[in-house]
Design a protein around this motif. Structure first.
Motif, PDB file in Angstrom:
ATOM      1  N   ASP A   8       0.819  -1.215   0.000  1.00  0.00           N
ATOM      2  CA  ASP A   8       0.000   0.000   0.000  1.00  0.00           C
ATOM      3  C   ASP A   8       0.853   1.265   0.000  1.00  0.00           C
ATOM      4  O   ASP A   8       0.368   2.341   0.290  1.00  0.00           O
ATOM      5  CB  ASP A   8      -0.971  -0.007   1.182  1.00  0.00           C
ATOM      6  N   GLY A   9       2.133   1.129  -0.358  1.00  0.00           N
ATOM      7  CA  GLY A   9       2.926   2.325  -0.571  1.00  0.00           C
ATOM      8  C   GLY A   9       4.246   2.377   0.142  1.00  0.00           C
ATOM      9  O   GLY A   9       4.639   1.457   0.828  1.00  0.00           O
ATOM     10  N   MET A  10       4.923   3.439  -0.039  1.00  0.00           N
ATOM     11  CA  MET A  10       6.098   3.992   0.616  1.00  0.00           C
ATOM     12  C   MET A  10       6.951   4.694  -0.433  1.00  0.00           C
ATOM     13  O   MET A  10       6.412   5.454  -1.196  1.00  0.00           O
ATOM     14  CB  MET A  10       6.883   3.007   1.459  1.00  0.00           C
ATOM     15  N   LYS A  11       8.258   4.403  -0.540  1.00  0.00           N
ATOM     16  CA  LYS A  11       9.131   5.315  -1.266  1.00  0.00           C
ATOM     17  C   LYS A  11      10.265   4.601  -1.983  1.00  0.00           C
ATOM     18  O   LYS A  11      10.852   3.681  -1.445  1.00  0.00           O
ATOM     19  CB  LYS A  11       9.703   6.313  -0.247  1.00  0.00           C
ATOM     20  N   THR A  12      10.560   5.072  -3.208  1.00  0.00           N
ATOM     21  CA  THR A  12      11.717   4.593  -3.965  1.00  0.00           C
ATOM     22  C   THR A  12      12.817   5.654  -3.904  1.00  0.00           C
ATOM     23  O   THR A  12      12.566   6.798  -3.542  1.00  0.00           O
ATOM     24  CB  THR A  12      11.367   4.351  -5.444  1.00  0.00           C
ATOM     25  N   GLY A  13      14.007   5.261  -4.315  1.00  0.00           N
ATOM     26  CA  GLY A  13      15.107   6.210  -4.417  1.00  0.00           C
ATOM     27  C   GLY A  13      16.205   5.632  -5.291  1.00  0.00           C
ATOM     28  O   GLY A  13      16.343   4.415  -5.398  1.00  0.00           O
ATOM     29  N   TYR A  14      16.973   6.511  -5.912  1.00  0.00           N
ATOM     30  CA  TYR A  14      18.097   6.057  -6.737  1.00  0.00           C
ATOM     31  C   TYR A  14      19.129   7.173  -6.835  1.00  0.00           C
ATOM     32  O   TYR A  14      18.789   8.340  -7.072  1.00  0.00           O
ATOM     33  CB  TYR A  14      17.661   5.694  -8.151  1.00  0.00           C
ATOM     34  N   THR A  15      20.374   6.811  -6.651  1.00  0.00           N
ATOM     35  CA  THR A  15      21.509   7.614  -7.091  1.00  0.00           C
ATOM     36  C   THR A  15      22.541   6.626  -7.609  1.00  0.00           C
ATOM     37  O   THR A  15      22.511   5.444  -7.265  1.00  0.00           O
ATOM     38  CB  THR A  15      22.150   8.468  -5.958  1.00  0.00           C
ATOM     39  N   ARG A  16      23.450   7.104  -8.431  1.00  0.00           N
ATOM     40  CA  ARG A  16      24.485   6.223  -8.967  1.00  0.00           C
ATOM     41  C   ARG A  16      25.303   5.608  -7.834  1.00  0.00           C
ATOM     42  O   ARG A  16      25.662   4.439  -7.865  1.00  0.00           O
ATOM     43  CB  ARG A  16      25.389   7.008  -9.914  1.00  0.00           C
ATOM     44  N   ALA A  17      25.561   6.388  -6.789  1.00  0.00           N
ATOM     45  CA  ALA A  17      26.390   5.907  -5.684  1.00  0.00           C
ATOM     46  C   ALA A  17      25.673   4.875  -4.819  1.00  0.00           C
ATOM     47  O   ALA A  17      26.290   3.924  -4.347  1.00  0.00           O
ATOM     48  CB  ALA A  17      26.828   7.083  -4.814  1.00  0.00           C
ATOM     49  N   SER A  18      24.367   5.049  -4.616  1.00  0.00           N
ATOM     50  CA  SER A  18      23.656   4.147  -3.684  1.00  0.00           C
ATOM     51  C   SER A  18      22.877   3.044  -4.376  1.00  0.00           C
ATOM     52  O   SER A  18      22.434   2.104  -3.721  1.00  0.00           O
ATOM     53  CB  SER A  18      22.702   4.952  -2.801  1.00  0.00           C
ATOM     54  N   GLY A  19      22.669   3.146  -5.667  1.00  0.00           N
ATOM     55  CA  GLY A  19      21.890   2.140  -6.383  1.00  0.00           C
ATOM     56  C   GLY A  19      20.390   2.374  -6.250  1.00  0.00           C
ATOM     57  O   GLY A  19      19.950   3.472  -5.908  1.00  0.00           O
ATOM     58  N   ARG A  58      20.922  -3.354  -7.919  1.00  0.00           N
ATOM     59  CA  ARG A  58      21.651  -3.084  -9.171  1.00  0.00           C
ATOM     60  C   ARG A  58      20.729  -2.492 -10.237  1.00  0.00           C
ATOM     61  O   ARG A  58      21.170  -1.721 -11.080  1.00  0.00           O
ATOM     62  CB  ARG A  58      22.290  -4.364  -9.675  1.00  0.00           C
ATOM     63  N   THR A  59      19.462  -2.917 -10.209  1.00  0.00           N
ATOM     64  CA  THR A  59      18.449  -2.400 -11.131  1.00  0.00           C
ATOM     65  C   THR A  59      17.147  -2.250 -10.347  1.00  0.00           C
ATOM     66  O   THR A  59      16.992  -2.831  -9.266  1.00  0.00           O
ATOM     67  CB  THR A  59      18.199  -3.366 -12.309  1.00  0.00           C
ATOM     68  N   ALA A  60      16.197  -1.526 -10.919  1.00  0.00           N
ATOM     69  CA  ALA A  60      14.879  -1.420 -10.280  1.00  0.00           C
ATOM     70  C   ALA A  60      14.231  -2.798 -10.217  1.00  0.00           C
ATOM     71  O   ALA A  60      13.586  -3.149  -9.227  1.00  0.00           O
ATOM     72  CB  ALA A  60      14.003  -0.432 -11.042  1.00  0.00           C
ATOM     73  N   HIS A  61      14.419  -3.592 -11.250  1.00  0.00           N
ATOM     74  CA  HIS A  61      13.839  -4.931 -11.311  1.00  0.00           C
ATOM     75  C   HIS A  61      14.396  -5.832 -10.202  1.00  0.00           C
ATOM     76  O   HIS A  61      13.638  -6.501  -9.495  1.00  0.00           O
ATOM     77  CB  HIS A  61      14.104  -5.534 -12.689  1.00  0.00           C
ATOM     78  N   SER A  62      15.722  -5.839 -10.034  1.00  0.00           N
ATOM     79  CA  SER A  62      16.315  -6.692  -8.987  1.00  0.00           C
ATOM     80  C   SER A  62      15.908  -6.198  -7.607  1.00  0.00           C
ATOM     81  O   SER A  62      15.654  -6.993  -6.701  1.00  0.00           O
ATOM     82  CB  SER A  62      17.832  -6.764  -9.127  1.00  0.00           C
ATOM     83  N   ARG A  63      15.835  -4.885  -7.425  1.00  0.00           N
ATOM     84  CA  ARG A  63      15.380  -4.307  -6.154  1.00  0.00           C
ATOM     85  C   ARG A  63      13.973  -4.767  -5.831  1.00  0.00           C
ATOM     86  O   ARG A  63      13.679  -5.191  -4.720  1.00  0.00           O
ATOM     87  CB  ARG A  63      15.436  -2.782  -6.254  1.00  0.00           C
ATOM     88  N   ASP A  64      13.091  -4.733  -6.817  1.00  0.00           N
ATOM     89  CA  ASP A  64      11.702  -5.153  -6.607  1.00  0.00           C
ATOM     90  C   ASP A  64      11.616  -6.636  -6.247  1.00  0.00           C
ATOM     91  O   ASP A  64      10.837  -7.025  -5.377  1.00  0.00           O
ATOM     92  CB  ASP A  64      10.872  -4.870  -7.858  1.00  0.00           C
TER      93      ASP A  64
END
Length: 195
Positions: A121-132, A154-160
């Motif tokens: 039901d939600g929360m938050k994504t994030g990305y920077t080159r340094a943190s992935g 490494r990717t949004a897909h692997s994170r998910d």
């Protein structure tokens, strides 16, 4: 959102831009409005973080963009998520949105688990080159709420997929627990900051 100096944006649109799209310019606008300056807002966030028990977090800006002194942990992000859920339930609906309309254009978010994984039901994504690729997710099943944190994908897909595995494992455990926080960090190859 490509906001320009001197333009205006409603507080609701700025919040939706941050929660769905991670719009850095909207984060700066809100930070300056609340803290006088972006640095003033970061100092305010640090005071609040200490009150919440986020002992290993230092904020240096409103957006989370790279800064060598800025740091956090998965546990601290879970602590923040749980505080949002407990202390400000009236604002949680912002974290559930998949998209919003800004200046006549629909802006889509980065949280692919909303509507895809049962109970999210939600929360938050994030990305920077340094943190992935990073993700904080809240999900409710069997009368329980789990909060999971994945950092360094490494990717949004692997994170998910890591998040789904965490939630599957958490929901497979003792269903009597009312609330659980889980955290996982995906190992990352060494990366250098770029400017």
């Amino acid at each position: 959102l490509y906001l320009r100096a001197g333009s205006t944006i409603s507080a609701e649109s700025a919040i939706l831009a941050i929660t769905t799209r991670s719009a850095n310019d909207a984060a700066v606008v809100l930070g300056e409005a609340m803290g006088g300056t972006e640095w003033g807002f970061a100092a305010r966030m640090n005071r609040e973080a200490r009150l919440l028990g986020m002992e290993h977090t230092t904020f240096c800006n409103a957006s989370g963009l790279p800064n060598r002194r800025q740091k956090t942990t998965a546990r601290d992000m879970a602590t923040l998520a749980l505080a949002m859920l407990h202390n400000y339930p009236q604002y949680y609906h912002f974290f559930r949105e998949k998209s919003f309309v800004f200046r006549g254009r629909r802006i889509y978010g980065h949280d692919h688990l909303l509507g895809r994984y049962p109970g999210v039901d939600g929360m938050k994504t994030g990305y920077t080159r340094a943190s992935g690729f990073n993700l904080v997710t809240s999900s409710v099943r069997y009368g329980r709420r789990l909060v999971g944190v994945v950092m360094g994908g490494r990717t949004a897909h692997s994170r998910d997929h890591l998040m789904m595995a965490l939630l599957n494992r958490g929901f497979g455990r003792d269903r009597r627990k009312a609330l659980t926080a889980s955290a996982r960090v995906e190992p990352q190859p060494e990366r250098k900051e770029t400017k």
